[in-house]
Design an enzyme around this catalytic site. Sequence first.
Site, PDB file in Angstrom:
ATOM      1  N   GLY A  15       0.847  -1.275  -0.145  1.00 32.48           N
ATOM      2  CA  GLY A  15      -0.115   0.017  -0.048  1.00 32.48           C
ATOM      3  C   GLY A  15       0.913   1.362   0.274  1.00 32.48           C
ATOM      4  O   GLY A  15       0.709   2.311  -0.985  1.00 32.48           O
ATOM      5  N   GLU A  34      10.348   3.363   6.256  1.00 33.95           N
ATOM      6  CA  GLU A  34      10.227   1.843   6.275  1.00 33.95           C
ATOM      7  C   GLU A  34      11.156   1.416   7.628  1.00 33.95           C
ATOM      8  O   GLU A  34      12.056   1.484   7.564  1.00 33.95           O
ATOM      9  CB  GLU A  34      10.369   0.760   5.008  1.00 33.95           C
ATOM     10  CG  GLU A  34      10.589  -0.662   5.395  1.00 33.95           C
ATOM     11  CD  GLU A  34       9.066  -1.206   6.052  1.00 33.95           C
ATOM     12  OE1 GLU A  34       8.068  -0.991   5.545  1.00 33.95           O
ATOM     13  OE2 GLU A  34       9.499  -2.194   6.766  1.00 33.95           O
ATOM     14  N   HIS A  47      -2.544 -12.564  -5.317  1.00 35.38           N
ATOM     15  CA  HIS A  47      -3.652 -12.397  -6.295  1.00 35.38           C
ATOM     16  C   HIS A  47      -3.847 -10.961  -6.542  1.00 35.38           C
ATOM     17  O   HIS A  47      -3.753 -10.125  -5.772  1.00 35.38           O
ATOM     18  CB  HIS A  47      -5.281 -12.705  -6.161  1.00 35.38           C
ATOM     19  CG  HIS A  47      -5.548 -14.205  -5.799  1.00 35.38           C
ATOM     20  ND1 HIS A  47      -6.335 -14.911  -6.431  1.00 35.38           N
ATOM     21  CD2 HIS A  47      -5.043 -15.032  -4.789  1.00 35.38           C
ATOM     22  CE1 HIS A  47      -6.326 -16.329  -6.064  1.00 35.38           C
ATOM     23  NE2 HIS A  47      -5.636 -16.132  -5.013  1.00 35.38           N
ATOM     24  N   LEU A 130       8.999   4.213  12.950  1.00 32.80           N
ATOM     25  CA  LEU A 130       8.269   5.311  13.645  1.00 32.80           C
ATOM     26  C   LEU A 130       8.052   5.120  14.953  1.00 32.80           C
ATOM     27  O   LEU A 130       7.252   3.906  15.358  1.00 32.80           O
ATOM     28  CB  LEU A 130       6.995   5.697  12.753  1.00 32.80           C
ATOM     29  CG  LEU A 130       6.348   6.893  13.533  1.00 32.80           C
ATOM     30  CD1 LEU A 130       7.116   8.055  12.841  1.00 32.80           C
ATOM     31  CD2 LEU A 130       4.829   6.997  13.117  1.00 32.80           C
ATOM     32  N   TYR A 213      -2.311 -22.050  -5.955  1.00 32.18           N
ATOM     33  CA  TYR A 213      -2.045 -21.431  -7.263  1.00 32.18           C
ATOM     34  C   TYR A 213      -0.472 -21.295  -7.297  1.00 32.18           C
ATOM     35  O   TYR A 213       0.392 -21.494  -6.708  1.00 32.18           O
ATOM     36  CB  TYR A 213      -2.680 -19.996  -7.194  1.00 32.18           C
ATOM     37  CG  TYR A 213      -2.494 -18.913  -6.378  1.00 32.18           C
ATOM     38  CD1 TYR A 213      -1.332 -18.129  -6.405  1.00 32.18           C
ATOM     39  CD2 TYR A 213      -3.274 -18.889  -5.096  1.00 32.18           C
ATOM     40  CE1 TYR A 213      -1.009 -17.122  -5.512  1.00 32.18           C
ATOM     41  CE2 TYR A 213      -3.057 -17.709  -4.203  1.00 32.18           C
ATOM     42  CZ  TYR A 213      -2.026 -16.958  -4.398  1.00 32.18           C
ATOM     43  OH  TYR A 213      -1.666 -15.991  -3.545  1.00 32.18           O
ATOM     44  N   ALA A 306      -5.060  -5.481  -2.501  1.00 29.13           N
ATOM     45  CA  ALA A 306      -5.796  -4.762  -3.251  1.00 29.13           C
ATOM     46  C   ALA A 306      -6.504  -3.458  -2.856  1.00 29.13           C
ATOM     47  O   ALA A 306      -6.428  -2.400  -3.373  1.00 29.13           O
ATOM     48  CB  ALA A 306      -6.738  -5.634  -4.075  1.00 29.13           C
TER      49      ALA A 306
END
Length: 386
Positions: A15, A34, A47, A130, A213, A306
């Site tokens: 994100g 990060e 996916h 942070l 998958y 997503a």
Amino acid sequence: MQGKPRIAIIGAGLGGTAAAALMQRAGLQVRLYEQAPAFSRLGAGIHVGPNVMKIMRRIGIEDALNAMGCHPDYWYSREGVSGEVIAQIPLGDYALRHYGASYLTVHRGDFHALLTEAVAPGTLHFDKKLERVSDQGDVVHLHFTDGTMEAADIVIGADGVNSRIRATLLGAEPPKYTGYVAHRAVFPIARVKGFTHDRCTKWWTDDRHMMVYFDTGKLDEIYYVTGVPEPDWDLSKSWVPSSIEEMRAAFDGWHAGVQSLIEGTVEVTKWPLLERDPLPLWSRGRLVLLGDACHPMKPHMAQGAAMAIEDAAMLTRCLVEVGADDYANAFALYEANRAERAGKVQLVSHNNTWLRSNENPDWCFGYDAFHVPLVPAGRPALSAAA
Ligand code: FAD
């Protein structure tokens, strides 16, 4: 603010990194912090639906991702013991034609690496955990555990399920353990004997499942992720090692296809599935949330990242549309256009019903964050269907 507002993004997961790449392409000034010292290719697949691929097109990595990933022709659902196919959702060429972008499955680390390369050099600062943030009204001070301090005009909390920014806005509160764990394993398909796997299958019984998958375009690596009930979890641990013996016990009596994966496993880890109820606010002052910091969910729609990436796209769109100087109105517009959709995906993921029958997934896969009509801030968002 003098000059361009300084945007600080906390957390370089999918994100936060997507937000940095999108905001840079929109001409905004971004720094990405990060806590990890570096990223590694952790063992997990993901996916990537057409709703995400359209955002990757804007970032400029759609073709590379298409080349990297596996393109399932269908999402099959099968009964876990008998193996009977109970649903078959068309993806592949159908997705490309119907939604205007591909549906693929890929190694999460490969996807993350590609996205990270799309961020301008010098943007991403590792080893920056942070510790606390203080919104002074005219500026935000970011205090890191290494003793350094940075100033920013806008701070985006993309710092995951245990977000510091969420805790600053709403108070410290651990996420809820859902009573389910996920086992995850990635290994060469050459280790799997006696069963030919389709590209993407979810095997189900009433209380557990295994999603399977391929995570490469070459189809040389296969991934599984489960959902299995387990009453307790020690929240101080983000994952623990599991074992083939534990997998055999969890899926005792299941179909030979599932057994072939368990016997082929090299290494398997176990993760708690965590979630939060929808938050009463997504922003305050100069601080705003996205992704798991805001709406962590069970992964059963394969849409958690997503949603984080869609958030990143919508937040970029709102900052551009309203103007980053007017961050309060931009944040309000962002929340108005994201809260209902993220809440719906959280709920369907919680119920774990997604694609178990031949339902129409258009409302989810057909969403286009940069083109969906915007609802004004301050009014309840309309359904986010495409
Ligand atoms: P994160 O990925 O958690 O990133 C947060 C980042 O912030 C991390 O890099 C972290 O190190 C950093 N950070 C945290 N605190 C600080 C701090 N104080 N200072 C600085 N940095 C900090 N989603 C899908 O879309 N598809 C799938 O197929 C899928 N499968 C999943 C399977 C499982 C088993 C699980 C558990 C999840 C799955 N998800 C999937 C969901 C997805 O993993 C998350 O929703 C997604 O990673 C959230 O992204 P994010 O960027 O919001 O947060």
